[in-house]
Design a protein around this motif. Structure first.
Motif, PDB file in Angstrom:
ATOM      1  N   ILE A  19       9.312  12.417  -0.318  1.00 38.05           N
ATOM      2  CA  ILE A  19      10.275  13.846  -0.356  1.00 38.05           C
ATOM      3  C   ILE A  19      11.484  13.607  -1.394  1.00 38.05           C
ATOM      4  CG2 ILE A  19      11.709  15.792   0.783  1.00 38.05           C
ATOM      5  CD1 ILE A  19       9.671  15.562   3.208  1.00 38.05           C
ATOM      6  N   GLU A  20      12.216  12.431  -0.853  1.00 38.25           N
ATOM      7  CA  GLU A  20      13.265  12.283  -1.674  1.00 38.25           C
ATOM      8  C   GLU A  20      12.973  11.904  -3.178  1.00 38.25           C
ATOM      9  OE1 GLU A  20      16.964   8.748  -1.840  1.00 38.25           O
ATOM     10  OE2 GLU A  20      15.452   8.880  -0.231  1.00 38.25           O
ATOM     11  N   GLY A  21      11.827  11.000  -3.268  1.00 34.69           N
ATOM     12  CA  GLY A  21      11.378  10.757  -4.412  1.00 34.69           C
ATOM     13  C   GLY A  21      10.914  11.914  -5.284  1.00 34.69           C
ATOM     14  N   GLY A  22      10.223  12.873  -4.559  1.00 40.20           N
ATOM     15  CA  GLY A  22       9.889  14.039  -5.439  1.00 40.20           C
ATOM     16  C   GLY A  22      11.183  14.910  -6.023  1.00 40.20           C
TER      17      GLY A  22
ATOM     18  N   ARG B 247       0.837  -1.284  -0.072  1.00 37.27           N
ATOM     19  CA  ARG B 247      -0.128   0.099  -0.043  1.00 37.27           C
ATOM     20  C   ARG B 247       0.972   1.119  -0.036  1.00 37.27           C
ATOM     21  NH1 ARG B 247      -5.328  -0.407   2.436  1.00 37.27           N
ATOM     22  NH2 ARG B 247      -5.014   1.885   3.157  1.00 37.27           N
ATOM     23  N   ALA B 248       0.586   2.343  -0.598  1.00 39.47           N
ATOM     24  CA  ALA B 248       1.169   3.398  -0.611  1.00 39.47           C
ATOM     25  C   ALA B 248       1.513   4.356   0.374  1.00 39.47           C
ATOM     26  CB  ALA B 248       0.750   4.482  -1.846  1.00 39.47           C
ATOM     27  N   ASP B 249       0.323   3.818   1.387  1.00 42.76           N
ATOM     28  CA  ASP B 249       0.466   4.702   2.949  1.00 42.76           C
ATOM     29  C   ASP B 249       1.712   3.926   3.625  1.00 42.76           C
ATOM     30  OD1 ASP B 249      -0.652   2.303   3.554  1.00 42.76           O
ATOM     31  OD2 ASP B 249      -2.571   3.448   4.382  1.00 42.76           O
ATOM     32  N   GLU B 250       2.292   2.860   3.287  1.00 48.33           N
ATOM     33  CA  GLU B 250       3.543   2.321   3.820  1.00 48.33           C
ATOM     34  C   GLU B 250       4.802   3.151   3.548  1.00 48.33           C
ATOM     35  OE1 GLU B 250       4.152  -1.882   3.061  1.00 48.33           O
ATOM     36  OE2 GLU B 250       1.789  -2.053   2.908  1.00 48.33           O
ATOM     37  N   LEU B 251       4.871   4.148   2.641  1.00 51.29           N
ATOM     38  CA  LEU B 251       5.811   4.783   2.351  1.00 51.29           C
ATOM     39  C   LEU B 251       6.176   6.147   3.520  1.00 51.29           C
ATOM     40  CD1 LEU B 251       5.281   5.650  -1.132  1.00 51.29           C
ATOM     41  CD2 LEU B 251       6.934   4.125  -0.348  1.00 51.29           C
ATOM     42  N   SER B 252       7.342   6.429   3.725  1.00 52.77           N
ATOM     43  CA  SER B 252       7.525   7.454   4.810  1.00 52.77           C
ATOM     44  C   SER B 252       7.694   8.782   4.100  1.00 52.77           C
ATOM     45  CB  SER B 252       9.039   7.217   5.478  1.00 52.77           C
ATOM     46  OG  SER B 252       9.829   7.610   4.479  1.00 52.77           O
ATOM     47  N   ARG B 253       7.380   9.815   4.783  1.00 51.54           N
ATOM     48  CA  ARG B 253       7.280  11.038   4.240  1.00 51.54           C
ATOM     49  C   ARG B 253       8.636  11.489   3.608  1.00 51.54           C
ATOM     50  NH1 ARG B 253       7.777  16.630   5.084  1.00 51.54           N
ATOM     51  NH2 ARG B 253       6.009  17.719   4.828  1.00 51.54           N
ATOM     52  N   ALA B 254       9.877  11.222   4.547  1.00 53.08           N
ATOM     53  CA  ALA B 254      11.123  11.240   3.707  1.00 53.08           C
ATOM     54  C   ALA B 254      11.319  10.540   2.448  1.00 53.08           C
ATOM     55  CB  ALA B 254      12.154  10.736   4.731  1.00 53.08           C
TER      56      ALA B 254
ATOM     57  N   THR C  54      -2.619  13.224  -2.289  1.00 55.32           N
ATOM     58  CA  THR C  54      -2.050  12.811  -0.750  1.00 55.32           C
ATOM     59  C   THR C  54      -0.426  12.838  -1.026  1.00 55.32           C
ATOM     60  OG1 THR C  54      -3.609  12.241   0.190  1.00 55.32           O
ATOM     61  CG2 THR C  54      -1.825  11.895   1.260  1.00 55.32           C
ATOM     62  N   ALA C  55       0.131  12.015  -2.000  1.00 56.07           N
ATOM     63  CA  ALA C  55       1.388  11.782  -2.170  1.00 56.07           C
ATOM     64  C   ALA C  55       2.050  13.054  -2.746  1.00 56.07           C
ATOM     65  CB  ALA C  55       1.762  10.682  -3.149  1.00 56.07           C
ATOM     66  N   TYR C  56       1.477  13.787  -3.529  1.00 58.47           N
ATOM     67  CA  TYR C  56       1.939  15.088  -4.214  1.00 58.47           C
ATOM     68  C   TYR C  56       1.994  16.086  -3.088  1.00 58.47           C
ATOM     69  CZ  TYR C  56       2.115  19.337  -6.670  1.00 58.47           C
ATOM     70  OH  TYR C  56       2.552  20.482  -7.235  1.00 58.47           O
ATOM     71  N   ARG C  57       0.921  16.126  -2.064  1.00 54.82           N
ATOM     72  CA  ARG C  57       1.277  17.145  -0.966  1.00 54.82           C
ATOM     73  C   ARG C  57       2.532  17.171  -0.417  1.00 54.82           C
ATOM     74  NH1 ARG C  57      -5.103  16.633   0.777  1.00 54.82           N
ATOM     75  NH2 ARG C  57      -5.908  18.085  -0.773  1.00 54.82           N
ATOM     76  N   SER C  58       2.697  15.652  -0.171  1.00 55.08           N
ATOM     77  CA  SER C  58       4.079  15.266   0.905  1.00 55.08           C
ATOM     78  C   SER C  58       5.269  15.459   0.099  1.00 55.08           C
ATOM     79  CB  SER C  58       3.888  13.815   1.224  1.00 55.08           C
ATOM     80  OG  SER C  58       2.783  13.782   2.337  1.00 55.08           O
ATOM     81  N   ALA C  59       5.097  14.876  -1.021  1.00 58.21           N
ATOM     82  CA  ALA C  59       6.603  14.834  -2.000  1.00 58.21           C
ATOM     83  C   ALA C  59       7.079  16.234  -2.224  1.00 58.21           C
ATOM     84  CB  ALA C  59       6.234  14.054  -3.154  1.00 58.21           C
TER      85      ALA C  59
END
Length: 165
Positions: free
Chosen positions: A82-85, A72-79, A106-111
């Motif tokens: 951000i690094e992926g972004g 699930r995508a929610d298993e990714l950390s914020r870090a 949601t991922a866009y907002r975090s990344a």
């Protein structure tokens, strides 16, 4: 799958375990990316994930914000986001597609540290490229049907056909 002269570079959040196992983007049964892409008019027929290599000839590419596969995508950390972004921004700057489409608000907002971002065309660019945030096509995203996904994707398709973003 990425090529030169892209109209749209689609970026999923990260691969599912199923996609990693098959080597194809959005491969998990129940994922609505391929049906939505077709119904939005990006492809003449619904492609199978194994046909992803046909996309660059259509001016389309696919990548992910984060390369690590999870259930699930929610298993990714914020870090990780951000690094992926940052990696995605560099890729967008290099490839210069007309649009970068991030599939998941949601991922866009975090990344990209844009906590108030909404669906649609964004006011900020990523890597100097206009960004369009689209709903995540995962079957886990029950807020959207294939038809509502296709409608959102069709708006991007129309914009991508114009000579300039």
């Amino acid at each position: 799958m990425i090529g030169p002269d892209l109209r749209v570079l689609f970026s999923g959040i990260n691969p599912s375990l199923y996609s990693e196992a098959t080597g194809h983007h959005f491969a998990r049964p129940g994922n609505r990316f391929w049906p939505a892409l077709h119904r939005a008019g990006f492809t003449e027929r619904q492609l199978h994930p194994s046909e992803q290599s046909e996309l660059p000839a259509l001016g389309l590419g696919i990548t992910n914000v984060v390369a690590r596969a999870t259930a699930r995508a929610d298993e990714l950390s914020r870090a990780e986001l951000i690094e992926g972004g940052a990696i995605l921004a560099a890729l967008a700057a290099e490839l210069k597609p007309r649009y970068l489409a991030v599939l998941g608000v949601t991922a866009y907002r975090s990344a990209f540290a844009r906590p108030k971002a909404a669906m649609g065309l964004q006011t900020e660019t990523v890597g100097g490229v206009p960004v369009w945030v689209l709903p995540n096509p995962s079957g886990l995203n029950a807020h959207y049907t294939v038809d509502t996904l296709a409608a959102a994707y069709a708006e991007l398709r129309e914009a991508s056909l114009r000579s300039t973003p």
